[in-house]
Design an enzyme around this catalytic site. Sequence first.
Site, PDB file in Angstrom:
ATOM      1  N   CYS A   2     -60.230  25.146  26.454  1.00  0.00           N
ATOM      2  CA  CYS A   2     -61.625  25.432  26.163  1.00  0.00           C
ATOM      3  C   CYS A   2     -62.490  25.090  27.361  1.00  0.00           C
ATOM      4  O   CYS A   2     -62.012  24.742  28.433  1.00  0.00           O
ATOM      5  CB  CYS A   2     -62.086  24.627  24.946  1.00  0.00           C
ATOM      6  SG  CYS A   2     -61.016  24.805  23.503  1.00  0.00           S
ATOM      7  N   ARG A  49     -64.618  27.780  22.779  1.00  0.00           N
ATOM      8  CA  ARG A  49     -63.265  27.539  22.288  1.00  0.00           C
ATOM      9  C   ARG A  49     -62.300  28.688  22.551  1.00  0.00           C
ATOM     10  O   ARG A  49     -62.610  29.850  22.291  1.00  0.00           O
ATOM     11  CB  ARG A  49     -63.298  27.269  20.774  1.00  0.00           C
ATOM     12  CG  ARG A  49     -61.924  26.843  20.243  1.00  0.00           C
ATOM     13  CD  ARG A  49     -61.912  26.624  18.753  1.00  0.00           C
ATOM     14  NE  ARG A  49     -60.597  26.140  18.334  1.00  0.00           N
ATOM     15  CZ  ARG A  49     -60.038  26.373  17.162  1.00  0.00           C
ATOM     16  NH1 ARG A  49     -60.691  27.055  16.253  1.00  0.00           N
ATOM     17  NH2 ARG A  49     -58.839  25.897  16.887  1.00  0.00           N
ATOM     18  N   LEU A  50     -61.122  28.325  23.049  1.00  0.00           N
ATOM     19  CA  LEU A  50     -59.965  29.205  23.096  1.00  0.00           C
ATOM     20  C   LEU A  50     -59.019  28.712  22.016  1.00  0.00           C
ATOM     21  O   LEU A  50     -58.401  27.654  22.146  1.00  0.00           O
ATOM     22  CB  LEU A  50     -59.300  29.153  24.476  1.00  0.00           C
ATOM     23  CG  LEU A  50     -58.103  30.079  24.704  1.00  0.00           C
ATOM     24  CD1 LEU A  50     -58.526  31.538  24.612  1.00  0.00           C
ATOM     25  CD2 LEU A  50     -57.463  29.800  26.061  1.00  0.00           C
ATOM     26  N   ILE A  52     -56.005  27.895  19.887  1.00  0.00           N
ATOM     27  CA  ILE A  52     -54.560  27.846  20.074  1.00  0.00           C
ATOM     28  C   ILE A  52     -53.886  27.035  18.968  1.00  0.00           C
ATOM     29  O   ILE A  52     -52.845  27.413  18.446  1.00  0.00           O
ATOM     30  CB  ILE A  52     -54.225  27.269  21.465  1.00  0.00           C
ATOM     31  CG1 ILE A  52     -54.665  28.276  22.547  1.00  0.00           C
ATOM     32  CG2 ILE A  52     -52.739  26.956  21.591  1.00  0.00           C
ATOM     33  CD1 ILE A  52     -54.566  27.759  23.952  1.00  0.00           C
ATOM     34  N   GLU A  76     -55.066  20.185  25.529  1.00  0.00           N
ATOM     35  CA  GLU A  76     -54.075  20.106  24.457  1.00  0.00           C
ATOM     36  C   GLU A  76     -53.453  18.714  24.465  1.00  0.00           C
ATOM     37  O   GLU A  76     -53.136  18.172  25.533  1.00  0.00           O
ATOM     38  CB  GLU A  76     -52.945  21.124  24.659  1.00  0.00           C
ATOM     39  CG  GLU A  76     -53.391  22.570  24.732  1.00  0.00           C
ATOM     40  CD  GLU A  76     -53.867  23.130  23.402  1.00  0.00           C
ATOM     41  OE1 GLU A  76     -53.611  22.483  22.358  1.00  0.00           O
ATOM     42  OE2 GLU A  76     -54.480  24.215  23.405  1.00  0.00           O
ATOM     43  N   GLY A 368     -43.954  26.226  36.247  1.00  0.00           N
ATOM     44  CA  GLY A 368     -43.095  25.232  36.887  1.00  0.00           C
ATOM     45  C   GLY A 368     -43.795  24.309  37.844  1.00  0.00           C
ATOM     46  O   GLY A 368     -43.127  23.525  38.542  1.00  0.00           O
TER      47      GLY A 368
END
Length: 655
Positions: A2, A49-50, A52, A76, A368
């Site tokens: 977000c 907000r995204l 998820i 997250e 990675g």
Amino acid sequence: MCGISGVLNFKERAVQPGILQKMIGMIHHRGPDDTGIYTDGPMGLAHARLSIIDLGGGHQPMSNQDRTLWISFNGEIFNYLEIKQELIKMGHRFATSSDTEVILHLYQEKGEACVNDLNGQWAFAIWDQRRQRLFISRDRLGVRPLFYTLTDRSLIFASEIKSIFAHPDVAREVDPVGLDQIFTFWSTIPPKSIFKGIMELPPGHSILFSDGKISIKTYWEIGYPLGREALFEGMESEQEVAGQLMQILRDAVRIRLRSDVPVGAYLSGGLDSSIITALAAKLSNKPIETFSVTFEDPEFNERDYQRETVNFLRTKHQEIHCTYQDIQNVFPGVIWHTEKPVIRTAPAPLYLLSKLVRKSGYKVVLTGEGADEMLGGYDIFKEAKIRRFWSTYPDSRRRPLLLKKLYPYMQNIQSQPEAYLKAFFHIKTDDLSNPLFSHLPRWELTSRLKLFYSDYIKSELKGTNAFGTVAHSLPEAYSKWDHFSQSQYLETKYLLPGYVLSSQGDRMAMAHSVEGRFPFLDHPLVEFAAKIPSRLKMKVLNEKYILKLAAGDLIPSRVRNRYKQPYRAPDARSFFSKETPSLHNGYVEELLSFKRIEKDGLFNPHAVEKLVEKGKKNQLSSVKDNMAFVGILSSQLLVDQFINQFNRRANDTKC
């Protein structure tokens, strides 16, 4: 993932919701799924907000049950389920299934120490209404950004600087010291940013504003064993170390697959992304979709390795082909999102890649990044070993040949005599005792770009010392670490958060509302890797030896054992090739014109004019000239977008 913004006014002045709306609107790309604003007298929080985790129940800013704690959270928390179970045992009750609410309850239980329990990537602000206290934190490795400024009337903070600039009290001006740091280290050194008065909260730090006072504290710092090396107690074999490393990495991937939306993976064709993709494929109950960049220039193209890995792992795969023209076309957008100059075009293909990811219906990708820093993968680590090896016999004619073998793709290095190599790579007794020894050649090469500074910038920098800034900030234990660990620290502390995770990472992904997740930056893995003896990270000159051993047959043997190819993209040639005619009628010629360079005041217009002429004649062949051109062009774009045309650019962004 977000975007967050916030304002804390002093002297009980109420925050105006309209200001918060403008601030959060500037970073709508970070969270296009929902927007929220909360005000409480002098305190205001905003959120883009995204969605998820908990797609329907994670609206922010979010409060606890009695509405005395409010949070705006970007990131997250991957171990939120385990923390939640522990909190439930303590009597906590939850209204949502989101990780955001877990942070609130954990703060309620442990206060500012809550960050020690979190495994994730974050930047969040918690307003403690009862105690009139504001707590702001950024994750350990600096995956997610957080900037702030102090005016006479307010503390203003946000995920991105453009959001802070939307506040009417904030001025916009390039900081010569910040510019000088970028033209030395490729990034600014927090708390410094490229703009005067705008500060970056360093990774592993928190801010507490209470009783009219602001304090900044370190809650986490990477460290290495003291002395030359320290074998793990009870670990007598390389295989045992490799086994534990793989177990921790597998768990890091497992918890990063937690999502209520599909998770994809970037696949470069190298060791690191291939291992992450292989583990994700084994752990996921759904097929993994992978995404790659290919180039028309074979010097940069890794398509063969990418496709071999795709066939081996049987992933569903998409790739985007990046041309010189593509890089030139998107470069203004790249700088709008990096919010700082860059000296390489490498972020541009990643900008295009995240656009492909989002267009394909994905919001989350595993990558990675971090393996090279944590497990000894970069050429700069090899280079430092070779330089120290050469220094023990400085008259050797064979030892400098190792440096030529290390950089087969750098033609200027191949043609240089021994005397030049000795000077360039600092094979002198005095340099061996320099705490920055491993990075001196890179940083001094970049520092040659300062020859292009204007007289104004040179005068502003009198009395400053970029190298001294870093040398004086080194931790007390630094001198007791082995040389390899010192090199790792410098790379992890400065280039990783400031460039790799920012300009190439968060900013390029979030430009198209995509969240990157980095299993190699799982902090238990980082702390474990720091304790692995250096000789197992790089065995002689075999980089990431212990990771290759751990990988086993997870990935194709040709990919596991291939020579390390650093991620690069075409630089100056992207703006001067036959396929990029806009040099003569587009933004490049305008921003680099004598008149414009003179007006903006950062660089010497005569020197830039000569550089551009060399480019038109296809004579920008050296690394220094390429970095100078990209660095100057990106600086001019920054001035144009954030100072000269900010209001217009801001309005265009909202349309």
